[in-house]
Design a protein around this motif. Structure first.
Motif, PDB file in Angstrom:
ATOM      1  N   ALA A   1       0.830  -1.201   0.000  1.00 10.10           N
ATOM      2  CA  ALA A   1       0.000   0.000   0.000  1.00 10.10           C
ATOM      3  C   ALA A   1       0.868   1.256   0.000  1.00 10.10           C
ATOM      4  CB  ALA A   1      -0.929   0.006   1.226  1.00 10.10           C
ATOM      5  N   SER A   2       0.265   2.341  -0.403  1.00  2.30           N
ATOM      6  CA  SER A   2       0.927   3.650  -0.318  1.00  2.30           C
ATOM      7  C   SER A   2       0.148   4.517   0.672  1.00  2.30           C
ATOM      8  CB  SER A   2       0.974   4.339  -1.684  1.00  2.30           C
ATOM      9  OG  SER A   2      -0.334   4.577  -2.171  1.00  2.30           O
ATOM     10  N   HIS A   3       0.875   5.405   1.358  1.00  2.00           N
ATOM     11  CA  HIS A   3       0.264   6.268   2.359  1.00  2.00           C
ATOM     12  C   HIS A   3       0.594   7.721   2.060  1.00  2.00           C
ATOM     13  CE1 HIS A   3       0.357   2.352   4.395  1.00  2.00           C
ATOM     14  NE2 HIS A   3      -0.669   2.794   5.108  1.00  2.00           N
ATOM     15  N   HIS A   4      -0.385   8.573   2.323  1.00  2.00           N
ATOM     16  CA  HIS A   4      -0.226   9.998   2.048  1.00  2.00           C
ATOM     17  C   HIS A   4      -0.785  10.770   3.240  1.00  2.00           C
ATOM     18  CE1 HIS A   4      -0.960  13.592  -0.912  1.00  2.00           C
ATOM     19  NE2 HIS A   4       0.072  13.777  -0.115  1.00  2.00           N
ATOM     20  N   LEU A   5      -0.005  11.720   3.754  1.00  2.00           N
ATOM     21  CA  LEU A   5      -0.405  12.527   4.895  1.00  2.00           C
ATOM     22  C   LEU A   5      -0.251  14.002   4.548  1.00  2.00           C
ATOM     23  CD1 LEU A   5      -1.043  12.935   7.986  1.00  2.00           C
ATOM     24  CD2 LEU A   5       1.452  12.822   8.348  1.00  2.00           C
ATOM     25  N   THR A   6      -1.273  14.794   4.875  1.00  2.00           N
ATOM     26  CA  THR A   6      -1.178  16.238   4.696  1.00  2.00           C
ATOM     27  C   THR A   6      -1.679  16.948   5.955  1.00  2.00           C
ATOM     28  OG1 THR A   6      -3.393  16.467   3.709  1.00  2.00           O
ATOM     29  CG2 THR A   6      -1.553  16.082   2.206  1.00  2.00           C
TER      30      THR A   6
ATOM     31  N   ALA B   1      -4.394   9.177   4.116  1.00  2.00           N
ATOM     32  CA  ALA B   1      -4.965   8.277   3.110  1.00  2.00           C
ATOM     33  C   ALA B   1      -4.081   7.060   2.890  1.00  2.00           C
ATOM     34  CB  ALA B   1      -5.161   9.023   1.790  1.00  2.00           C
ATOM     35  N   GLU B   2      -4.738   5.949   2.623  1.00  2.00           N
ATOM     36  CA  GLU B   2      -4.037   4.713   2.257  1.00  2.00           C
ATOM     37  C   GLU B   2      -4.668   4.143   0.994  1.00  2.00           C
ATOM     38  OE1 GLU B   2      -3.755   0.104   3.795  1.00  2.00           O
ATOM     39  OE2 GLU B   2      -3.503   1.686   5.306  1.00  2.00           O
ATOM     40  N   GLN B   3      -3.823   3.767   0.050  1.00  2.00           N
ATOM     41  CA  GLN B   3      -4.286   3.138  -1.184  1.00  2.00           C
ATOM     42  C   GLN B   3      -3.698   1.743  -1.280  1.00  2.00           C
ATOM     43  OE1 GLN B   3      -4.100   5.484  -4.805  1.00  2.00           O
ATOM     44  NE2 GLN B   3      -3.541   3.657  -5.994  1.00  2.00           N
ATOM     45  N   ALA B   4      -4.562   0.762  -1.337  1.00  2.00           N
ATOM     46  CA  ALA B   4      -4.111  -0.624  -1.384  1.00  2.00           C
ATOM     47  C   ALA B   4      -3.503  -0.947  -2.740  1.00  2.00           C
ATOM     48  CB  ALA B   4      -5.283  -1.557  -1.101  1.00  2.00           C
TER      49      ALA B   4
END
Length: 280
Positions: free
Chosen positions: A108-113, A248-251
């Motif tokens: 997965a990828s993770h994105h934080l703002t 956010a997490e994208q599998a």
């Protein structure tokens, strides 16, 4: 003799006229100062915060490692770049600042703002804090969460909704779902299996700043991808500052659905840490 008596009387009359004009026009500043003093006493107080935290430095390295697990697999130099974050472009750093981080992992990828906004009221009758609450209420309404109105007609935080039963009571950190909040937000995946689980739907949060709410949305990754992306937002207000956290997490696998509970717990944990920093 009469002429000598007349001159002093005329002089006294002129002095009285001059004194009266001076007092009426306020040229000595007394009338103006009195009015200004009255206006100051009735003016709304300024906000508690005059500056903002530096967002890219407001999250500890240990927290970033937990929120961005994929970064740990990178070479040291690349890790430093990820943890450093990317500052948002703003034109007044005393009013608004932000930062973002992103890390990819095999699963997965993770994105934080982060977004920090300091609200200033330009109406002398409305305080910075009241104006900030108005801005916060609009954000809360945009998340399809009802906003309560207090007896004075000012928008405020929604009152907590009662639980369905004592057995279903939730811990203090995750208050019960409001009846009007849908269990699956608009634009999410199918209601069964891929939507927000029961008890984790978008809701008002208690004991987090002066007012707070959480939103949770599950969508497709877009651009022809069939992967699932879950975005958890925690927005809170502390005095005249509004903080928005988007995690956010994208599998990577199309059959996997990012876990609401884990993402929400991590986002709320970060929010509590930021509240403490603003309070210090």
């Amino acid at each position: 003799m009469q002429r000598k008596a007349y001159v002093p009387g005329l002089a006294a009359l002129l002095v009285a006229l001059v004194a009266g004009c001076t007092a009426g026009t306020g040229t000595d500043g007394s009338a103006t100062d009195s009015k200004a003093g009255g206006a100051k006493s009735s003016a709304a107080p300024p906000g508690k915060y005059r500056t903002l935290l530096e967002p890219c430095r407001s999250v500890e390295r240990s927290t970033l490692k937990d929120l961005l697990p994929g970064a740990a697999e990178l070479p040291e130099e690349q890790q430093q770049n990820v943890y450093r974050g990317t500052a948002a472009v703003t034109y007044d750093t005393d009013r608004r600042v932000g930062c973002s981080w992103k890390a990819d992992a095999p699963d997965a990828s993770h994105h934080l703002t982060l977004d920090f906004e300091r609200v200033v009221s330009y109406d002398g009758a409305v305080s910075d804090e009241d104006r900030a609450q108005e801005v916060f209420a609009k954000k809360q309404a945009a998340a399809s969460l009802p906003v309560a109105v207090d007896p004075r007609g000012e928008k405020g935080q929604e009152s907590p909704a009662p639980t369905q039963s004592p057995a279903q009571s939730t811990p203090p950190a995750t208050p019960p779902t409001t009846p009007s909040a849908p269990s699956t937000p608009t634009g999410t995946g199918s209601p069964s299996g891929t939507g927000t689980p029961d008890g984790l739907a978008p809701r008002v949060l208690e004991r987090l700043g002066d007012a707070a709410f959480l939103d949770d949305v599950l969508t497709g990754a877009g651009a022809g991808s069939t992967a699932q992306r879950r975005t958890v937002s925690v927005v809170f207000r502390t005095s005249n500052v509004i903080v928005t956290i988007v995690y956010a997490e994208q599998a990577a696998v199309t059959t996997e659905v990012p876990d609401s509970k884990e993402l929400q717990e991590k986002a709320q944990g970060l929010a509590r840490g930021l509240v403490e920093q603003f309070t210090d």
